[in-house]
Design a protein around this motif. Structure first.
Motif, mmCIF file in Angstrom:
data_model
loop_
_atom_site.group_PDB
_atom_site.id
_atom_site.type_symbol
_atom_site.label_atom_id
_atom_site.label_comp_id
_atom_site.label_asym_id
_atom_site.label_seq_id
_atom_site.Cartn_x
_atom_site.Cartn_y
_atom_site.Cartn_z
ATOM 1 N N MET A 186 0.834 -1.197 0.000
ATOM 2 C CA MET A 186 0.000 0.000 0.000
ATOM 3 C C MET A 186 0.871 1.251 0.000
ATOM 4 N N ALA A 187 0.803 2.001 -1.078
ATOM 5 C CA ALA A 187 1.585 3.232 -1.182
ATOM 6 C C ALA A 187 0.899 4.399 -0.494
ATOM 7 N N ARG A 188 -0.369 4.220 -0.168
ATOM 8 C CA ARG A 188 -1.098 5.282 0.515
ATOM 9 C C ARG A 188 -2.036 4.654 1.540
ATOM 10 N N ARG A 189 -2.374 5.406 2.572
ATOM 11 C CA ARG A 189 -3.300 4.943 3.614
ATOM 12 C C ARG A 189 -4.248 6.076 3.954
ATOM 13 N N ALA A 249 -5.890 -10.599 7.347
ATOM 14 C CA ALA A 249 -4.499 -10.191 7.161
ATOM 15 C C ALA A 249 -4.348 -8.694 6.974
ATOM 16 N N GLY A 250 -5.433 -7.956 7.003
ATOM 17 C CA GLY A 250 -5.357 -6.513 6.842
ATOM 18 C C GLY A 250 -6.575 -5.985 6.110
ATOM 19 N N SER A 251 -6.630 -4.672 5.993
ATOM 20 C CA SER A 251 -7.740 -4.047 5.290
ATOM 21 C C SER A 251 -7.229 -2.824 4.538
ATOM 22 N N ASN A 252 -8.126 -2.225 3.778
ATOM 23 C CA ASN A 252 -7.781 -0.990 3.077
ATOM 24 C C ASN A 252 -7.863 0.229 3.991
ATOM 25 N N GLU A 253 -8.223 0.019 5.276
ATOM 26 C CA GLU A 253 -8.293 1.062 6.302
ATOM 27 C C GLU A 253 -9.355 2.119 6.014
ATOM 28 N N GLN A 254 -10.314 1.751 5.205
ATOM 29 C CA GLN A 254 -11.474 2.608 4.986
ATOM 30 C C GLN A 254 -12.526 2.289 6.055
ATOM 31 N N PRO A 255 -13.472 3.192 6.328
ATOM 32 C CA PRO A 255 -14.488 2.926 7.355
ATOM 33 C C PRO A 255 -15.447 1.827 6.932
ATOM 34 N N TYR A 256 -15.957 1.098 7.938
ATOM 35 C CA TYR A 256 -16.966 0.075 7.684
ATOM 36 C C TYR A 256 -18.349 0.689 7.735
ATOM 37 N N ARG A 257 -19.170 0.402 6.735
ATOM 38 C CA ARG A 257 -20.556 0.840 6.729
ATOM 39 C C ARG A 257 -21.450 -0.341 6.379
ATOM 40 N N SER A 258 -22.539 -0.499 7.116
ATOM 41 C CA SER A 258 -23.448 -1.627 6.946
ATOM 42 C C SER A 258 -24.318 -1.447 5.710
ATOM 43 N N ILE A 259 -24.345 -2.455 4.850
ATOM 44 C CA ILE A 259 -25.225 -2.369 3.677
ATOM 45 C C ILE A 259 -26.680 -2.541 4.088
ATOM 46 N N ASN A 295 -20.383 0.099 1.260
ATOM 47 C CA ASN A 295 -19.414 -0.225 2.323
ATOM 48 C C ASN A 295 -18.020 -0.110 1.728
ATOM 49 N N PRO A 296 -17.294 0.976 2.003
ATOM 50 C CA PRO A 296 -15.981 1.164 1.355
ATOM 51 C C PRO A 296 -14.888 0.261 1.916
ATOM 52 N N ARG A 297 -15.115 -0.372 3.067
ATOM 53 C CA ARG A 297 -14.071 -1.192 3.688
ATOM 54 C C ARG A 297 -13.885 -2.494 2.927
ATOM 55 N N TYR A 298 -12.628 -2.893 2.767
ATOM 56 C CA TYR A 298 -12.275 -4.109 2.023
ATOM 57 C C TYR A 298 -11.230 -4.862 2.840
ATOM 58 N N GLY A 363 -13.166 -6.546 17.870
ATOM 59 C CA GLY A 363 -13.802 -6.231 16.601
ATOM 60 C C GLY A 363 -14.059 -4.742 16.522
ATOM 61 N N SER A 364 -14.094 -4.202 15.338
ATOM 62 C CA SER A 364 -14.230 -2.765 15.183
ATOM 63 C C SER A 364 -15.568 -2.248 15.691
ATOM 64 N N ALA A 365 -16.597 -3.119 15.724
ATOM 65 C CA ALA A 365 -17.910 -2.700 16.222
ATOM 66 C C ALA A 365 -18.097 -3.029 17.692
ATOM 67 N N ILE A 366 -17.071 -3.608 18.339
ATOM 68 C CA ILE A 366 -17.208 -4.051 19.728
ATOM 69 C C ILE A 366 -16.536 -3.015 20.622
#
Length: 402
Positions: A186-189, A249-259, A295-298, A363-366
């Motif tokens: 990842m070249a950017r975060r 193993a990681g994420s794109n560090e974008q926020p999680y949004r519920s569909i 949901n932009p998180r990946y 967990g991010s929601a916990i």
């Protein structure tokens, strides 16, 4: 394992939350040990729905000693207050089949926090003891504390999570067109959003050659990413199949949004359960990408072998030990340190639970004091239970006596 929680209920998680703790209430030795732990932490099976199969009763001598002993002072953590109580105040204590929890005790002792570690030699010896002996040992060595918010509230929210079990192929074909990836450089975060990953040539180029396996349904891929891990029945190029685990193993560090929340806000559905979401997608296939991109998180994965000796356990949680179905919970580590034994009580439409569990994941929601995500196992039955779990919760930490 790091996961997000998306419930099969029509409303998304919202925690309910009574006395304020002062740092002066905390004995120096106990607080020093506790703070050390909190500081260091900063650095197709399903759970049975019925009552325990072999209830135990606490030894009378241990119960009498508990009734007569003075209670220690309350303890305060960054986001929680621990209020000391008697063992008799734990709802259902004496009814849990403790021997069913002992594998989780042993897993907990593979990477125990410093305060729990001295108990591990005895815990290992007790793996073949009776439930009465195990209960008496816990009562002698552990002090229960009711977990409260800093404002004194002692009721919170219990949800559930699980490992999906999905069919996949090692190479794409006419039906398997949805890739699951290892982390890219990842070249950017934060990195590209879900929409950009699926549509921008530069994002696709950064992921080329990092495919682990391919699924047939993009919603299955999203579910796997939300849960944070899963099991795949992978068909290899030579036609053979094998069972593997994909771990976070990681994420794109974008926020999680519920569909599901997105559909509710649009007024598109009244039922934001996974069956409701899938039914909406069947009726609106042309809007599938739009919904998933909300949901932009990946999430990215690593592949792990699933050997016979660990097939009965879940993925490794944030504590670093394998999760035990029905005995591991994800918590807010600023309220309950990893590795802490916990008494959990929750009654609701999904299930009644009064049992020993261990704080082994996050967990991010916990977030919050009285908040837990209950690991139900893997496969469809575990997923069905996890999806229905959204009910009131009370927690008691079981902390070593000083």
């Amino acid at each position: 394992m790091v996961h997000q929680t998306m419930k099969m209920n029509t409303t998304m998680a919202s925690m309910a939350s009574r006395k304020r703790a002062s740092m002066g209430q905390v004995p120096w030795r106990a607080w020093t040990a506790l703070a050390a732990i909190v500081g260091s932490m900063a650095a197709c099976t399903s759970v049975p729905l019925g009552p325990p199969s072999a209830p135990v009763s606490a030894a009378p001598g241990a119960a009498a000693a508990d009734a007569g002993a003075p209670l220690p002072p309350a303890l305060a953590l960054p986001r929680a207050r621990w209020q000391p109580v008697r063992w008799s105040e734990l709802p259902g204590w004496g009814e849990d089949a403790l021997h069913e929890a002992w594998n989780a005790w042993l897993k907990n002792c593979e990477r125990p926090p410093s305060v729990i570690a001295p108990l591990c030699p005895q815990a290992r010896q007790l793996s073949i003891a009776s439930g009465e002996e195990q209960a008496a040992w816990m009562m002698r060595n552990l002090q229960p504390y009711r977990v409260e918010t800093l404002q004194g509230g002692d009721e919170g929210l219990l949800t559930g999570y699980y490992e999906p079990l999905l069919d996949a192929t090692r190479q794409p074909d006419a039906t398997h067109t949805v890739p699951l990836y290892r982390p890219p450089a990842m070249a950017r975060r934060p990195w590209y959003t879900r929409q950009e990953i699926e549509s921008l040539p530069e994002a696709r180029a950064a992921l080329r050659g990092r495919e682990i396996a391919w699924l047939s349904d993009p919603v299955d891929a999203l579910v796997l990413q939300i849960q944070g891990s899963g099991r795949l029945r992978v068909t290899e190029p030579d036609g053979t199949q094998k069972l593997v685990r994909l771990a976070f193993a990681g994420s794109n560090e974008q926020p999680y949004r519920s569909i599901g929340t997105a559909l509710l806000q649009q007024g598109a559905v009244r039922d934001a359960s996974w069956p409701g979401i899938r039914a909406w997608l069947v009726q609106n296939p042309q809007r599938a990408s739009e919904l998933l991109w909300s949901n932009p998180r990946y999430v990215f994965f690593r592949e792990e072998p699933l050997a016979d000796f660990d097939a009965g356990f879940g993925p490794r949680g944030a504590q670093g030990v394998a999760l035990t179905p029905g005995r591991s919970i994800a918590v807010d580590k600023d309220s309950i340190p990893y590795g802490t034994p916990v008494w959990l009580a929750s009654s609701g439409p999904a299930v009644q639970l009064r049992r020993l569990v261990f704080a082994q994941d996050t967990g991010s929601a916990i977030t919050g004091a009285v908040r837990a995500d209950y690991f139900t196992g893997w496969g469809p039955e575990a997923g069905e239970l996890a999806g229905r779990l959204k009910q009131p919760l009370h927690l008691w930490v079981l902390w070593p006596r000083s």
